[in-house]
Design a protein around this motif. Structure first.
Motif, PDB file in Angstrom:
ATOM      1  N   SER A   1      -4.142  -1.232   0.755  1.00 24.93           N
ATOM      2  CA  SER A   1      -3.834  -2.036   1.944  1.00 24.93           C
ATOM      3  C   SER A   1      -5.046  -2.829   2.412  1.00 24.93           C
ATOM      4  CB  SER A   1      -3.352  -1.132   3.081  1.00 24.93           C
ATOM      5  OG  SER A   1      -2.159  -0.485   2.719  1.00 24.93           O
ATOM      6  N   VAL A   2      -6.195  -2.176   2.501  1.00 23.29           N
ATOM      7  CA  VAL A   2      -7.412  -2.853   2.958  1.00 23.29           C
ATOM      8  C   VAL A   2      -7.836  -3.927   1.951  1.00 23.29           C
ATOM      9  CG1 VAL A   2      -9.876  -2.525   3.436  1.00 23.29           C
ATOM     10  CG2 VAL A   2      -8.188  -0.971   4.420  1.00 23.29           C
ATOM     11  N   ALA A   3      -7.721  -3.621   0.659  1.00 26.57           N
ATOM     12  CA  ALA A   3      -8.094  -4.609  -0.361  1.00 26.57           C
ATOM     13  C   ALA A   3      -7.198  -5.841  -0.267  1.00 26.57           C
ATOM     14  CB  ALA A   3      -8.002  -3.985  -1.751  1.00 26.57           C
ATOM     15  N   LEU A   4      -5.910  -5.641  -0.090  1.00 29.40           N
ATOM     16  CA  LEU A   4      -5.005  -6.792   0.040  1.00 29.40           C
ATOM     17  C   LEU A   4      -5.323  -7.613   1.285  1.00 29.40           C
ATOM     18  CD1 LEU A   4      -1.590  -5.296  -1.098  1.00 29.40           C
ATOM     19  CD2 LEU A   4      -2.894  -7.094  -2.226  1.00 29.40           C
ATOM     20  N   ILE A   5      -5.576  -6.946   2.388  1.00 32.99           N
ATOM     21  CA  ILE A   5      -5.902  -7.673   3.618  1.00 32.99           C
ATOM     22  C   ILE A   5      -7.216  -8.434   3.448  1.00 32.99           C
ATOM     23  CG2 ILE A   5      -6.619  -7.377   6.026  1.00 32.99           C
ATOM     24  CD1 ILE A   5      -4.444  -5.217   6.243  1.00 32.99           C
ATOM     25  N   ALA A   6      -8.209  -7.814   2.798  1.00 28.34           N
ATOM     26  CA  ALA A   6      -9.515  -8.454   2.625  1.00 28.34           C
ATOM     27  C   ALA A   6      -9.462  -9.632   1.664  1.00 28.34           C
ATOM     28  CB  ALA A   6     -10.535  -7.430   2.135  1.00 28.34           C
ATOM     29  N   VAL A   7      -8.580  -9.584   0.668  1.00 31.95           N
ATOM     30  CA  VAL A   7      -8.541 -10.644  -0.349  1.00 31.95           C
ATOM     31  C   VAL A   7      -7.457 -11.678  -0.056  1.00 31.95           C
ATOM     32  CG1 VAL A   7      -8.114 -11.101  -2.798  1.00 31.95           C
ATOM     33  CG2 VAL A   7      -9.494  -9.142  -2.129  1.00 31.95           C
ATOM     34  N   VAL A   8      -6.253 -11.234   0.242  1.00 33.42           N
ATOM     35  CA  VAL A   8      -5.120 -12.153   0.368  1.00 33.42           C
ATOM     36  C   VAL A   8      -5.119 -12.891   1.703  1.00 33.42           C
ATOM     37  CG1 VAL A   8      -2.602 -12.297   0.402  1.00 33.42           C
ATOM     38  CG2 VAL A   8      -3.736 -10.807  -1.231  1.00 33.42           C
ATOM     39  N   ARG A   9      -5.468 -12.210   2.769  1.00 33.87           N
ATOM     40  CA  ARG A   9      -5.391 -12.837   4.100  1.00 33.87           C
ATOM     41  C   ARG A   9      -6.263 -14.083   4.231  1.00 33.87           C
ATOM     42  NH1 ARG A   9      -6.876 -10.445   9.888  1.00 33.87           N
ATOM     43  NH2 ARG A   9      -5.514 -11.772  11.116  1.00 33.87           N
ATOM     44  N   PRO A  10      -7.544 -14.067   3.806  1.00 32.91           N
ATOM     45  CA  PRO A  10      -8.334 -15.302   3.905  1.00 32.91           C
ATOM     46  C   PRO A  10      -7.762 -16.450   3.070  1.00 32.91           C
ATOM     47  CG  PRO A  10      -9.774 -13.416   3.537  1.00 32.91           C
ATOM     48  CD  PRO A  10      -8.367 -12.937   3.372  1.00 32.91           C
ATOM     49  N   VAL A  11      -7.203 -16.126   1.911  1.00 31.24           N
ATOM     50  CA  VAL A  11      -6.597 -17.169   1.073  1.00 31.24           C
ATOM     51  C   VAL A  11      -5.377 -17.751   1.774  1.00 31.24           C
ATOM     52  CG1 VAL A  11      -5.434 -17.611  -1.124  1.00 31.24           C
ATOM     53  CG2 VAL A  11      -7.465 -16.162  -1.065  1.00 31.24           C
TER      54      VAL A  11
ATOM     55  N   GLY B   1       0.825  -1.215   0.000  1.00 27.73           N
ATOM     56  CA  GLY B   1       0.000   0.000   0.000  1.00 27.73           C
ATOM     57  C   GLY B   1       0.854   1.258   0.000  1.00 27.73           C
ATOM     58  N   ALA B   2       1.961   1.234   0.743  1.00 26.90           N
ATOM     59  CA  ALA B   2       2.871   2.385   0.779  1.00 26.90           C
ATOM     60  C   ALA B   2       3.542   2.588  -0.579  1.00 26.90           C
ATOM     61  CB  ALA B   2       3.915   2.198   1.874  1.00 26.90           C
ATOM     62  N   VAL B   3       3.894   1.503  -1.256  1.00 29.44           N
ATOM     63  CA  VAL B   3       4.469   1.622  -2.601  1.00 29.44           C
ATOM     64  C   VAL B   3       3.430   2.206  -3.556  1.00 29.44           C
ATOM     65  CG1 VAL B   3       5.352   0.299  -4.570  1.00 29.44           C
ATOM     66  CG2 VAL B   3       6.171  -0.207  -2.277  1.00 29.44           C
ATOM     67  N   ALA B   4       2.175   1.780  -3.417  1.00 26.52           N
ATOM     68  CA  ALA B   4       1.113   2.355  -4.248  1.00 26.52           C
ATOM     69  C   ALA B   4       0.965   3.855  -3.968  1.00 26.52           C
ATOM     70  CB  ALA B   4      -0.206   1.627  -4.000  1.00 26.52           C
TER      71      ALA B   4
END
Length: 137
Positions: free
Chosen positions: A53-63, A28-31
């Motif tokens: 950051s929120v999108a990555l946490i919402a999508v990647v973390r459950p996977v 997210g910081a790089v973005a």
């Protein structure tokens, strides 16, 4: 420049603690840094940082959690032999045990049920491996 420093600062705890959330915040910081390089204002930079950051946490973390909870699919060593079929090559009886051909190798074997007898040529299933002895049914 500050976004890249933040990304590195968030990458350090990622490596030290192995918590993937820090890596997602670093992305997210790089973005945010890319947004700044493209001339986006401060509000837009912060918004991009938060959304990514929120999108990555919402999508990647459950996977990632789902993959962590699954057991490995590839069995190796003696675990790979459990449940396989073997052929009796030397009579297996309750007292002395016998021999089986399992995965191309000759193994000592004993019956799971103490009174059970298996004759040469008979197919048996391996229940477990106890030391160097296969326990069969």
């Amino acid at each position: 420049m500050w976004w890249l420093i933040a990304a590195v600062g968030l990458g350090i705890p990622l490596v030290m603690t192995a918590m993937p959330e820090f890596g997602m915040f670093a992305v997210g910081a790089v973005a945010g840094a890319v947004t700044a390089a493209l001339g986006g204002g401060t509000v837009l930079q912060i918004l991009v940082f938060a959304v990514v950051s929120v999108a990555l946490i919402a999508v990647v973390r459950p996977v990632a959690n789902r993959h962590r909870s699954q057991s490995p699919r590839l069995a190796s060593g003696i675990d790979a032999l459990k449940g396989r079929t073997a052929t009796v090559v030397e009579r297996i009886d309750g007292g002395a045990g016998g021999r089986i051909k399992l995965a191309g190798e000759i193994w000592s074997a004993r019956a799971l049920e103490t009174g059970r007898v298996y004759e040469p040529g008979q197919e048996v299933d391996v229940v477990e491996i106890d030391g160097a002895t296969a326990v069969v049914i």
